[in-house]
Design a protein around this motif. Structure first.
Motif, PDB file in Angstrom:
ATOM      1  N   LEU A  74     -30.637 -15.163  18.492  1.00 23.12           N
ATOM      2  CA  LEU A  74     -30.483 -13.872  17.828  1.00 23.12           C
ATOM      3  C   LEU A  74     -30.913 -12.732  18.737  1.00 23.12           C
ATOM      4  O   LEU A  74     -31.872 -12.869  19.503  1.00 23.12           O
ATOM      5  CB  LEU A  74     -31.331 -13.837  16.544  1.00 23.12           C
ATOM      6  N   ASP A  77     -33.028  -6.992  18.484  1.00 26.28           N
ATOM      7  CA  ASP A  77     -33.010  -5.862  17.552  1.00 26.28           C
ATOM      8  C   ASP A  77     -32.920  -6.301  16.092  1.00 26.28           C
ATOM      9  O   ASP A  77     -33.057  -5.471  15.188  1.00 26.28           O
ATOM     10  CB  ASP A  77     -31.893  -4.873  17.897  1.00 26.28           C
ATOM     11  N   ARG A  78     -32.728  -7.607  15.835  1.00 30.34           N
ATOM     12  CA  ARG A  78     -32.784  -8.094  14.455  1.00 30.34           C
ATOM     13  C   ARG A  78     -34.225  -8.100  13.927  1.00 30.34           C
ATOM     14  O   ARG A  78     -34.445  -8.269  12.728  1.00 30.34           O
ATOM     15  CB  ARG A  78     -32.228  -9.518  14.351  1.00 30.34           C
ATOM     16  N   VAL A 114     -33.939  -2.094   8.436  1.00 28.59           N
ATOM     17  CA  VAL A 114     -34.633  -3.218   7.819  1.00 28.59           C
ATOM     18  C   VAL A 114     -34.793  -2.885   6.330  1.00 28.59           C
ATOM     19  O   VAL A 114     -35.472  -1.916   5.979  1.00 28.59           O
ATOM     20  CB  VAL A 114     -36.014  -3.455   8.450  1.00 28.59           C
ATOM     21  N   ARG A 150     -28.738  -6.366   8.603  1.00 32.06           N
ATOM     22  CA  ARG A 150     -28.885  -7.736   9.078  1.00 32.06           C
ATOM     23  C   ARG A 150     -30.352  -8.169   9.152  1.00 32.06           C
ATOM     24  O   ARG A 150     -30.672  -9.190   9.763  1.00 32.06           O
ATOM     25  CB  ARG A 150     -28.219  -7.909  10.456  1.00 32.06           C
ATOM     26  N   THR A 151     -31.234  -7.404   8.497  1.00 33.61           N
ATOM     27  CA  THR A 151     -32.646  -7.755   8.436  1.00 33.61           C
ATOM     28  C   THR A 151     -33.179  -7.380   7.061  1.00 33.61           C
ATOM     29  O   THR A 151     -33.096  -6.218   6.657  1.00 33.61           O
ATOM     30  CB  THR A 151     -33.470  -7.019   9.508  1.00 33.61           C
ATOM     31  N   CYS A 181     -27.866 -15.146   5.701  1.00 33.52           N
ATOM     32  CA  CYS A 181     -27.862 -15.907   6.957  1.00 33.52           C
ATOM     33  C   CYS A 181     -26.441 -16.177   7.447  1.00 33.52           C
ATOM     34  O   CYS A 181     -26.187 -16.237   8.651  1.00 33.52           O
ATOM     35  CB  CYS A 181     -28.617 -17.220   6.786  1.00 33.52           C
ATOM     36  N   ALA A 185     -27.885 -12.594   9.488  1.00 35.24           N
ATOM     37  CA  ALA A 185     -29.092 -11.817   9.201  1.00 35.24           C
ATOM     38  C   ALA A 185     -30.342 -12.682   9.316  1.00 35.24           C
ATOM     39  O   ALA A 185     -30.285 -13.911   9.235  1.00 35.24           O
ATOM     40  CB  ALA A 185     -29.017 -11.213   7.803  1.00 35.24           C
ATOM     41  N   VAL A 186     -31.481 -12.010   9.487  1.00 34.76           N
ATOM     42  CA  VAL A 186     -32.778 -12.671   9.433  1.00 34.76           C
ATOM     43  C   VAL A 186     -33.491 -12.210   8.168  1.00 34.76           C
ATOM     44  O   VAL A 186     -33.260 -11.114   7.662  1.00 34.76           O
ATOM     45  CB  VAL A 186     -33.643 -12.390  10.681  1.00 34.76           C
TER      46      VAL A 186
END
Length: 231
Positions: A74, A77-78, A114, A150-151, A181, A185-186
């Motif tokens: 990954l 920046d995630r 985020v 994506r976070t 996911c 995404a995280v």
């Protein structure tokens, strides 16, 4: 813990890691003790035993699917970015967090943000009631993904519903995990101390979140020190 600085405040959003701490039902228990001691060995070193999902941690997509990216696959920046808070405190135990409940936050979402889901459930950390947290519906998760996020971080055990251990007929689902996911995404879970972040976001003060996990190879996730900087 909050540390003031001329350029802003640093707020620790991570739970402490200690032996016997709460873990997701079925996950490895957290154990640690001395491996080396100053008196005998000249240094203190701990021996650790814990799962990748222990305490405040980050999930990589690999957590849900062997073909999806691991932590090391990954982009960095995630794991950092400006925060937008969805304040959904006051919900009933095991209540669904729907897209309608995210309506105030959704217009503010964009790539690189985020999303912080503030459920208030960190107040129940270390109690059985912590398992009864609100959960994100897959439709709400899809709305977040469609906005470019994506976070996602939450002050609860999971973004999905945690079944009641006493209810053997309770359905187990990771539907929100799969939506998030599946989009790469995280997910950060078990955040705490969100009060200063909620207040800053409500006052339109900038909040930057960092949630960098341990650099474990081929990992589904790892414990993380999640920190907010409030400008």
């Amino acid at each position: 813990m909050t540390t003031n600085h001329p350029t802003g405040s640093w707020v620790d959003l991570s739970v402490p890691v200690f032996p016997g701490m709460p873990v997701y039902p079925g996950d490895p228990e957290v154990e640690f003790g001395p491996a080396l001691r100053v008196a005998e060995d000249g240094v203190n070193v701990l021996r650790l035993h814990l799962g990748s999902q222990s305490g405040t941690h980050v999930d990589a997509p690999y957590h849900l699917d062997d073909t999806w990216p691991t932590l090391e696959g990954l982009p960095l920046d995630r794991f950092a970015g400006p925060a937008v808070v969805a304040d959904v405190r006051g919900l009933e135990p095991r209540a669904a967090i729907t897209a309608e409940l995210l309506a105030a936050a959704l217009p503010r979402l964009r790539a690189g943000v985020v999303l912080v889901l503030a459920t208030g459930w960190s107040a129940y950390w270390e109690t059985d009631h912590y398992l009864a947290h609100p959960w994100l519906t897959p439709e709400a998760a899809q709305a977040v993904v469609d906005a470019g996020v994506r976070t996602v971080a939450v002050d609860a055990l999971s973004v999905d519903r945690t079944p009641d251990p006493a209810d053997h007929a309770a359905e187990f689902s990771l539907a929100a995990h799969r939506v998030l996911c599946g989009a790469g995404a995280v997910i950060a879970e078990n955040l705490t101390n969100l009060g200063p972040v909620i207040a800053a976001d409500a006052a339109a003060r900038p909040v930057h979140l960092s949630l960098f996990p341990l650099r474990l190879t081929a990992a589904d996730g790892a414990p993380a020190r999640v920190v907010a900087r409030i400008g």
